[in-house]
Design a protein around this motif. Structure first.
Motif, PDB file in Angstrom:
ATOM      1  N   THR A   1      -9.126  -3.148   0.180  1.00 27.50           N
ATOM      2  CA  THR A   1      -8.069  -4.565   0.348  1.00 27.50           C
ATOM      3  C   THR A   1      -9.194  -5.178   0.672  1.00 27.50           C
ATOM      4  O   THR A   1      -9.103  -5.076   1.939  1.00 27.50           O
ATOM      5  CB  THR A   1      -6.573  -4.110   1.090  1.00 27.50           C
ATOM      6  OG1 THR A   1      -6.055  -3.540  -0.564  1.00 27.50           O
ATOM      7  CG2 THR A   1      -6.250  -5.470   1.169  1.00 27.50           C
TER       8      THR A   1
ATOM      9  N   VAL B   1      -5.682 -10.439   2.230  1.00 20.41           N
ATOM     10  CA  VAL B   1      -4.301 -10.158   2.403  1.00 20.41           C
ATOM     11  C   VAL B   1      -3.483 -12.103   2.206  1.00 20.41           C
ATOM     12  O   VAL B   1      -4.104 -12.624   3.307  1.00 20.41           O
ATOM     13  CB  VAL B   1      -3.076  -9.679   3.578  1.00 20.41           C
ATOM     14  CG1 VAL B   1      -1.677 -10.072   3.847  1.00 20.41           C
ATOM     15  CG2 VAL B   1      -3.528  -8.046   3.276  1.00 20.41           C
TER      16      VAL B   1
ATOM     17  N   ALA C   1      -9.122  -4.891   6.430  1.00 21.45           N
ATOM     18  CA  ALA C   1      -8.916  -6.334   5.380  1.00 21.45           C
ATOM     19  C   ALA C   1      -9.065  -7.909   5.386  1.00 21.45           C
ATOM     20  O   ALA C   1      -9.631  -8.191   7.888  1.00 21.45           O
ATOM     21  CB  ALA C   1      -7.633  -5.887   4.781  1.00 21.45           C
ATOM     22  N   ARG C   2      -9.352  -9.098   5.731  1.00 26.25           N
ATOM     23  CA  ARG C   2      -8.664 -10.721   6.450  1.00 26.25           C
ATOM     24  C   ARG C   2      -7.457 -10.668   6.196  1.00 26.25           C
ATOM     25  O   ARG C   2      -7.255 -10.661   4.555  1.00 26.25           O
ATOM     26  CB  ARG C   2      -9.837 -11.581   6.097  1.00 26.25           C
ATOM     27  CG  ARG C   2     -11.271 -10.787   6.671  1.00 26.25           C
ATOM     28  CD  ARG C   2     -11.408 -11.989   7.723  1.00 26.25           C
ATOM     29  NE  ARG C   2     -12.571 -11.224   8.636  1.00 26.25           N
ATOM     30  CZ  ARG C   2     -13.834 -11.299   8.345  1.00 26.25           C
ATOM     31  NH1 ARG C   2     -13.905 -12.695   8.114  1.00 26.25           N
ATOM     32  NH2 ARG C   2     -15.167 -11.235   9.176  1.00 26.25           N
ATOM     33  N   LEU C   3      -7.232 -11.524   6.219  1.00 23.06           N
ATOM     34  CA  LEU C   3      -5.429 -12.064   6.480  1.00 23.06           C
ATOM     35  C   LEU C   3      -5.929 -14.107   6.800  1.00 23.06           C
ATOM     36  O   LEU C   3      -5.997 -13.981   7.363  1.00 23.06           O
ATOM     37  CB  LEU C   3      -4.497 -12.686   7.330  1.00 23.06           C
ATOM     38  CG  LEU C   3      -3.489 -12.737   7.431  1.00 23.06           C
ATOM     39  CD1 LEU C   3      -2.533 -12.031   5.421  1.00 23.06           C
ATOM     40  CD2 LEU C   3      -2.375 -12.549   8.277  1.00 23.06           C
TER      41      LEU C   3
ATOM     42  N   VAL D   1       1.573  -9.108  10.245  1.00 20.25           N
ATOM     43  CA  VAL D   1       0.422  -8.353   9.130  1.00 20.25           C
ATOM     44  C   VAL D   1      -0.560  -8.754   9.316  1.00 20.25           C
ATOM     45  O   VAL D   1      -1.148  -7.416   8.672  1.00 20.25           O
ATOM     46  CB  VAL D   1       1.145  -9.714   7.745  1.00 20.25           C
ATOM     47  CG1 VAL D   1       0.308  -9.621   6.686  1.00 20.25           C
ATOM     48  CG2 VAL D   1       2.485  -9.507   7.294  1.00 20.25           C
ATOM     49  N   ALA D   2      -1.304  -9.447   9.982  1.00 21.33           N
ATOM     50  CA  ALA D   2      -2.368  -8.963  10.623  1.00 21.33           C
ATOM     51  C   ALA D   2      -2.778  -7.953  11.443  1.00 21.33           C
ATOM     52  O   ALA D   2      -3.932  -7.626  11.335  1.00 21.33           O
ATOM     53  CB  ALA D   2      -2.722 -10.234  11.622  1.00 21.33           C
TER      54      ALA D   2
ATOM     55  N   GLU E   1       2.332  -4.844   3.590  1.00 20.42           N
ATOM     56  CA  GLU E   1       1.655  -3.932   4.638  1.00 20.42           C
ATOM     57  C   GLU E   1       1.616  -2.865   4.130  1.00 20.42           C
ATOM     58  O   GLU E   1       0.439  -2.509   4.214  1.00 20.42           O
ATOM     59  CB  GLU E   1       2.778  -3.851   5.962  1.00 20.42           C
ATOM     60  CG  GLU E   1       2.594  -4.889   6.907  1.00 20.42           C
ATOM     61  CD  GLU E   1       3.844  -6.112   7.193  1.00 20.42           C
ATOM     62  OE1 GLU E   1       4.190  -6.481   5.621  1.00 20.42           O
ATOM     63  OE2 GLU E   1       4.931  -6.201   8.210  1.00 20.42           O
TER      64      GLU E   1
ATOM     65  N   ILE F   1      -0.781  -2.797   1.425  1.00 20.09           N
ATOM     66  CA  ILE F   1      -2.457  -2.820   1.740  1.00 20.09           C
ATOM     67  C   ILE F   1      -3.198  -1.442   1.189  1.00 20.09           C
ATOM     68  O   ILE F   1      -2.906  -0.510   1.566  1.00 20.09           O
ATOM     69  CB  ILE F   1      -2.453  -3.302   3.713  1.00 20.09           C
ATOM     70  CG1 ILE F   1      -2.282  -4.349   3.490  1.00 20.09           C
ATOM     71  CG2 ILE F   1      -4.216  -3.142   3.625  1.00 20.09           C
ATOM     72  CD1 ILE F   1      -1.922  -4.677   5.067  1.00 20.09           C
TER      73      ILE F   1
ATOM     74  N   THR G   1      -3.634  -5.467   8.298  1.00 23.16           N
ATOM     75  CA  THR G   1      -4.578  -6.664   7.541  1.00 23.16           C
ATOM     76  C   THR G   1      -5.795  -5.563   8.723  1.00 23.16           C
ATOM     77  O   THR G   1      -6.669  -4.761   7.554  1.00 23.16           O
ATOM     78  CB  THR G   1      -4.326  -7.231   6.861  1.00 23.16           C
ATOM     79  OG1 THR G   1      -3.489  -7.003   6.357  1.00 23.16           O
ATOM     80  CG2 THR G   1      -5.755  -8.104   6.778  1.00 23.16           C
ATOM     81  N   HIS G   2      -5.929  -5.832   9.603  1.00 26.25           N
ATOM     82  CA  HIS G   2      -7.186  -5.202  10.164  1.00 26.25           C
ATOM     83  C   HIS G   2      -6.790  -4.344  10.480  1.00 26.25           C
ATOM     84  O   HIS G   2      -8.465  -3.948  10.388  1.00 26.25           O
ATOM     85  CB  HIS G   2      -7.535  -6.181  12.274  1.00 26.25           C
ATOM     86  CG  HIS G   2      -6.742  -8.014  11.806  1.00 26.25           C
ATOM     87  ND1 HIS G   2      -6.360  -8.797  12.268  1.00 26.25           N
ATOM     88  CD2 HIS G   2      -7.197  -8.447  10.925  1.00 26.25           C
ATOM     89  CE1 HIS G   2      -6.338  -9.883  12.253  1.00 26.25           C
ATOM     90  NE2 HIS G   2      -7.068  -9.977  10.817  1.00 26.25           N
TER      91      HIS G   2
END
Ligand code: PLP
Length: 382
Positions: free
Chosen positions: A142, A145, A172-174, A163-164, A134, A137, A167-168
């Motif tokens: 980013t 991930v 970004a995308r995981l 982490v999701a 995290e 990012i 990321t969101h």
């Protein structure tokens, strides 16, 4: 779909119950054709046109996998690496990627190559530390991930939901490499990931007799279309026979994974008290730092993957592997036969893996035979 209301174990065992309307065959046929004839109106039948673009056997495998993953769509590839690469091919120069430094060595290798050749910005972080992915990012820069949980070969656990969310929030995308934790135990998409990745060579196939890779998603958009285009143009689609074998493997996935998990847990608990072992890395042990998250995230067992650090020299560590008579001295994982390997030798001189680390993949054999084999090998080597 009628099948959606059934439990995943039932859907897997019956491979979505696609019984042939004409012949009644319980197992759909293996369709090896590389090209498909058009009908009298010169129209395609069932959309099939050419082997490199897909066919009915692969479509069945993808439907079974999508169903188990809780995904809208799934794609099968010639290998795990080609599936990962298809996703990375959607990235552009300057895009930032966050990934763990300890994970499958082939994926690290590819990312470093792309960083050098194509100007991808890659940050490799110590994902064993909660919050490390995290923290790396960069909002706005980013794009992807990449996480692996549990991560080879330390079996570090990543909290997919946490982490999701980060990321969101950064736009970004995981993607999560779920090879060691297939959908019978971990539903990465439900936990928040955008892409669930697996090497189908491992637990999905389950019998060490096929090479395959899969991606699944609920984000069926332009990026996903590009992943499919890369597969088509690079020719990295999964061929019919391994696709058929993968369906066969998925039918017993739940049962195999449960047994492999039982065997691994029993070995891990026993090895933790063994005088020749300084450390056991297994997410199912309360002593493992990722235990609490794993317990929440891996609802169908902790899996068959564990590593141990031998209290001895590199030579003695290699001897333990060589002296095993039941464990097969080979790389890979997720098959019905137990495998053992000296990991650093497999990963090569640049590997960050400790020299005294042995990686084990438990199969479905009798636990007493496995324990006795390791006991005699340790006794002889140390
Ligand atoms: C094996 C493996 C891969 C690569 O898959 P291949 O099918 O060998 O290309 C990727 N990630 C993990 C965790 C693996 O174990």
């Amino acid at each position: 779909m009628r099948n959606r209301s059934l439990s995943p174990a039932t859907r897997a065992a019956q491979a979505l119950r696609m019984i042939d309307e004409v012949t009644g065959a319980v197992v759909p046929p293996l369709d090896l054709s590389s090209t498909y004839a058009r009908d009298a109106d010169y129209a395609l039948r069932q959309g099939n046109i050419y082997g490199r673009e897909g066919g009915p056997t692969l479509a069945h495998a993808e439907a079974v996998l999508a169903s188990l993953d809780g995904a809208e769509a799934a794609l099968g590839f010639a290998s795990g690496m080609s599936a990962a690469v298809a996703l990375f091919e959607t990235l552009r120069a300057g895009d930032h990627v966050v990934a763990p430094e300890v994970m499958y060595h082939g994926v690290v290798g590819w990312l470093m190559r792309m960083a050098e050749l194509r100007g991808l910005e890659v940050d490799l972080v110590d994902a064993s530390q909660p919050g490390a992915l995290e923290a790396a990012i960069r909002p706005g820069q980013t794009r992807l991930v990449w996480a692996e949980t549990p991560a080879n070969p330390s079996w570090d656990v990543v909290d997919i939901g946490a982490v999701a969310a980060a990321t969101h929030a950064a736009g970004a995308r995981l993607a999560v490499d779920c090879t060691a934790a297939p959908p019978c135990t971990q539903l990465a998409l439900e936990l928040g990931a955008d892409y669930a990745f697996q090497s189908g060579t491992k637990y999905l196939g389950g019998h060490s007799d096929l090479t395959a890779g899969v991606l699944s998603t609920n984000q069926v958009d332009e990026t996903w279309a590009e992943v499919a285009t890369v597969r088509k143009l690079m020719g990295t689609i999964l061929s019919p026979f391994p696709a058929w074998l993968m369906v066969r493997g998925m039918r017993t996935l739940f049962l195999r994974y449960e047994r492999a998990s039982e065997n691994a847990l029993a070995l891990a608990e026993w090895l933790e008290g063994h005088p020749g072992i300084s450390k056991v890395l297994y997410p199912g042990l309360p002593s493992h730092p990722g235990y609490e998250v794993a317990k929440r995230q891996m609802t169908g067992g902790f899996g068959g993957m564990l590593s141990v650090l031998v209290k001895g020299t590199v030579e003695q560590t290699c001897d333990v592997v060589r002296f095993c008579e039941v464990f097969v001295p080979a790389t890979s994982l997720g098959g019905v036969e137990s495998l053992i390997e000296h990991r650093k030798v497999v990963e090569g001189p640049f590997s960050v893996v400790p020299e005294t680390l042995i990686r084990i993949s438990t199969g479905i054999e009798d636990i007493d035979d496995l324990r006795a084999d390791l006991a005699q090998a340790l006794e002889r080597a140390l």
